[in-house]
Design a protein around this motif. Structure first.
Motif, PDB file in Angstrom:
ATOM      1  N   SER A  30       7.415   6.605  -8.094  1.00 22.48           N
ATOM      2  CA  SER A  30       7.232   7.859  -8.817  1.00 22.48           C
ATOM      3  C   SER A  30       7.736   7.683 -10.244  1.00 22.48           C
ATOM      4  O   SER A  30       8.944   7.591 -10.481  1.00 22.48           O
ATOM      5  N   SER A  31       6.824   7.608 -11.182  1.00 16.32           N
ATOM      6  CA  SER A  31       7.198   7.437 -12.580  1.00 16.32           C
ATOM      7  C   SER A  31       7.853   8.707 -13.102  1.00 16.32           C
ATOM      8  O   SER A  31       7.259   9.792 -13.027  1.00 16.32           O
ATOM      9  N   ALA A  59       8.987  14.101  -3.615  1.00 15.33           N
ATOM     10  CA  ALA A  59       9.443  12.728  -3.392  1.00 15.33           C
ATOM     11  C   ALA A  59      10.725  12.717  -2.579  1.00 15.33           C
ATOM     12  O   ALA A  59      11.543  13.631  -2.695  1.00 15.33           O
ATOM     13  N   PRO A  60      10.905  11.674  -1.757  1.00 19.30           N
ATOM     14  CA  PRO A  60      12.180  11.540  -1.055  1.00 19.30           C
ATOM     15  C   PRO A  60      13.294  11.216  -2.036  1.00 19.30           C
ATOM     16  O   PRO A  60      13.056  10.636  -3.099  1.00 19.30           O
ATOM     17  N   ALA A  61      14.514  11.568  -1.687  1.00 18.80           N
ATOM     18  CA  ALA A  61      15.645  11.337  -2.581  1.00 18.80           C
ATOM     19  C   ALA A  61      15.875   9.861  -2.850  1.00 18.80           C
ATOM     20  O   ALA A  61      16.480   9.493  -3.861  1.00 18.80           O
ATOM     21  N   THR A  62      15.363   9.001  -1.975  1.00 18.05           N
ATOM     22  CA  THR A  62      15.604   7.564  -2.086  1.00 18.05           C
ATOM     23  C   THR A  62      14.560   6.833  -2.925  1.00 18.05           C
ATOM     24  O   THR A  62      14.654   5.619  -3.106  1.00 18.05           O
ATOM     25  N   VAL A  63      13.558   7.544  -3.443  1.00 17.52           N
ATOM     26  CA  VAL A  63      12.451   6.845  -4.103  1.00 17.52           C
ATOM     27  C   VAL A  63      12.900   6.108  -5.360  1.00 17.52           C
ATOM     28  O   VAL A  63      12.421   5.005  -5.648  1.00 17.52           O
ATOM     29  N   ALA A  64      13.814   6.672  -6.117  1.00 16.88           N
ATOM     30  CA  ALA A  64      14.243   6.022  -7.353  1.00 16.88           C
ATOM     31  C   ALA A  64      14.945   4.695  -7.075  1.00 16.88           C
ATOM     32  O   ALA A  64      14.685   3.688  -7.738  1.00 16.88           O
ATOM     33  N   SER A  65      15.820   4.678  -6.075  1.00 15.11           N
ATOM     34  CA  SER A  65      16.544   3.448  -5.763  1.00 15.11           C
ATOM     35  C   SER A  65      15.663   2.426  -5.069  1.00 15.11           C
ATOM     36  O   SER A  65      15.741   1.225  -5.351  1.00 15.11           O
ATOM     37  N   SER A  66      14.777   2.865  -4.176  1.00 15.63           N
ATOM     38  CA  SER A  66      13.935   1.919  -3.448  1.00 15.63           C
ATOM     39  C   SER A  66      12.866   1.300  -4.332  1.00 15.63           C
ATOM     40  O   SER A  66      12.382   0.206  -4.054  1.00 15.63           O
ATOM     41  N   GLY A  74       7.073  -2.144  -6.135  1.00 18.51           N
ATOM     42  CA  GLY A  74       8.036  -1.526  -7.035  1.00 18.51           C
ATOM     43  C   GLY A  74       7.394  -0.563  -8.004  1.00 18.51           C
ATOM     44  O   GLY A  74       6.175  -0.493  -8.143  1.00 18.51           O
ATOM     45  N   LEU A  75       8.243   0.175  -8.704  1.00 15.81           N
ATOM     46  CA  LEU A  75       7.773   1.221  -9.595  1.00 15.81           C
ATOM     47  C   LEU A  75       6.877   0.673 -10.697  1.00 15.81           C
ATOM     48  O   LEU A  75       5.837   1.239 -11.012  1.00 15.81           O
ATOM     49  N   ASP A  76       7.257  -0.462 -11.310  1.00 15.19           N
ATOM     50  CA  ASP A  76       6.488  -0.988 -12.429  1.00 15.19           C
ATOM     51  C   ASP A  76       5.075  -1.363 -12.016  1.00 15.19           C
ATOM     52  O   ASP A  76       4.120  -1.171 -12.768  1.00 15.19           O
ATOM     53  N   VAL A  77       4.933  -1.893 -10.799  1.00 11.10           N
ATOM     54  CA  VAL A  77       3.623  -2.323 -10.324  1.00 11.10           C
ATOM     55  C   VAL A  77       2.704  -1.120 -10.117  1.00 11.10           C
ATOM     56  O   VAL A  77       1.513  -1.157 -10.403  1.00 11.10           O
ATOM     57  N   ASN A  78       3.265  -0.034  -9.611  1.00 13.62           N
ATOM     58  CA  ASN A  78       2.448   1.113  -9.231  1.00 13.62           C
ATOM     59  C   ASN A  78       2.247   2.134 -10.344  1.00 13.62           C
ATOM     60  O   ASN A  78       1.457   3.060 -10.189  1.00 13.62           O
ATOM     61  N   ARG A  79       2.967   1.996 -11.457  1.00 12.54           N
ATOM     62  CA  ARG A  79       2.917   3.030 -12.496  1.00 12.54           C
ATOM     63  C   ARG A  79       1.505   3.217 -13.042  1.00 12.54           C
ATOM     64  O   ARG A  79       1.065   4.343 -13.243  1.00 12.54           O
ATOM     65  N   LEU A  80       0.789   2.123 -13.271  1.00  9.67           N
ATOM     66  CA  LEU A  80      -0.568   2.232 -13.814  1.00  9.67           C
ATOM     67  C   LEU A  80      -1.493   2.924 -12.825  1.00  9.67           C
ATOM     68  O   LEU A  80      -2.253   3.831 -13.195  1.00  9.67           O
ATOM     69  N   ASP A 104       8.516   5.917  -0.602  1.00 10.98           N
ATOM     70  CA  ASP A 104       9.471   4.874  -0.955  1.00 10.98           C
ATOM     71  C   ASP A 104       8.742   3.540  -1.112  1.00 10.98           C
ATOM     72  O   ASP A 104       7.607   3.373  -0.646  1.00 10.98           O
ATOM     73  N   CYS A 105       9.408   2.592  -1.745  1.00  8.24           N
ATOM     74  CA  CYS A 105       8.840   1.256  -1.967  1.00  8.24           C
ATOM     75  C   CYS A 105       9.512   0.259  -1.037  1.00  8.24           C
ATOM     76  O   CYS A 105      10.657  -0.147  -1.270  1.00  8.24           O
ATOM     77  N   SER A 106       8.823  -0.117   0.020  1.00 10.97           N
ATOM     78  CA  SER A 106       9.359  -1.107   0.933  1.00 10.97           C
ATOM     79  C   SER A 106       9.077  -2.504   0.393  1.00 10.97           C
ATOM     80  O   SER A 106       8.158  -2.723  -0.401  1.00 10.97           O
ATOM     81  N   SER A 107       9.890  -3.457   0.840  1.00  7.46           N
ATOM     82  CA  SER A 107       9.737  -4.838   0.363  1.00  7.46           C
ATOM     83  C   SER A 107       8.698  -5.617   1.155  1.00  7.46           C
ATOM     84  O   SER A 107       8.407  -6.758   0.831  1.00  7.46           O
ATOM     85  N   ASN A 108       8.118  -5.017   2.216  1.00 11.04           N
ATOM     86  CA  ASN A 108       7.122  -5.734   2.996  1.00 11.04           C
ATOM     87  C   ASN A 108       5.964  -4.800   3.365  1.00 11.04           C
ATOM     88  O   ASN A 108       6.073  -3.573   3.251  1.00 11.04           O
ATOM     89  N   TRP A 109       4.866  -5.383   3.802  1.00  9.40           N
ATOM     90  CA  TRP A 109       3.641  -4.629   4.074  1.00  9.40           C
ATOM     91  C   TRP A 109       3.860  -3.568   5.140  1.00  9.40           C
ATOM     92  O   TRP A 109       3.464  -2.416   4.974  1.00  9.40           O
TER      93      TRP A 109
END
Length: 208
Positions: A30-31, A59-66, A74-80, A104-109
């Motif tokens: 979430s940008s 958004a969940p409260a954990t979205v910024a940290s995840s 991650g956030l940078d990848v999805n911002r566009l 949230d942004c998980s590290s795996n599929w």
């Protein structure tokens, strides 16, 4: 050039404005500057931006940290892609309310698909929108029957409530995607009977 704005201005003149409807966009990350970025884009093209309160974030409260690390999921990848989805929704339905429903942004599929399901379930459980747009899908063979059943329940509940889910048919449709995928595959969850699969547009136009 002004001529390149023809599709935008044509849509804004349509009598189908989306008035009274809410569009939920489900995406990971979430940008924090999404609203300002979108309105700057609209202003630079001579289009009306979001009115106060017309764009909101769930958004969940954990979205910024995840999502803070960038990289896959991650956030940078999805911002566009987030910007494309939000801005396209407003261009298509300028009077509709747009609610960006972040996952949230998980590290795996597998974790990422679960995060997206959680976000879609929030839309259904809280009846946040009339229509859901999501630019995510993957090989349906990578999803276990149990996972598929869980998603089907959420999408079926949405259909009963009158919430439509429009999800991506995949970057390659049923094409192969070497070297990772060398056999044709069907994308999930857009292959679900409760989903409207929205296909891609290809610019591979030539003599042949």
């Amino acid at each position: 050039p002004r001529s390149t704005l023809f599709p935008y201005t044509t849509l804004f003149r349509s009598r189908y404005t989306g008035k009274g409807a809410t569009i939920a966009i489900v995406m990971t990350g979430s940008s924090p500057t999404m609203l300002a970025d979108a309105n700057r884009f609209f202003s630079s093209h001579g289009l009306a931006g979001f009115t106060p309160g017309q764009f909101t974030v769930n958004a969940p409260a954990t979205v910024a940290s995840s999502c803070s690390g960038g990289g896959p999921g991650g956030l940078d990848v999805n911002r566009l892609e987030e910007a494309i989805d939000v801005e396209s929704a407003h261009i298509t339905a300028p009077a509709a309310h747009v609610i960006y429903t972040a996952a949230d942004c998980s590290s795996n599929w597998f974790g990422g698909m679960q995060d997206l399901l959680d976000a879609a379930t929030r839309v259904v459980d809280q009846h946040l929108a009339h229509e859901v747009s999501g630019s995510f899908s993957d090989d349906e063979n990578a999803c276990s029957p149990a996972d598929a059943a869980a998603r089907a329940l959420a999408f079926e509940q949405g259909a009963i409530e009158g919430i439509g889910f429009d999800l991506a048919s995949g970057d390659g449709g049923a094409d192969i995607n070497p070297p990772d995928q060398n056999l044709p595959f069907v994308s999930f969850p857009s292959s679900s009977s409760w989903i409207t699969a929205v296909g891609r547009t290809t610019l591979e136009i030539g003599r042949n």
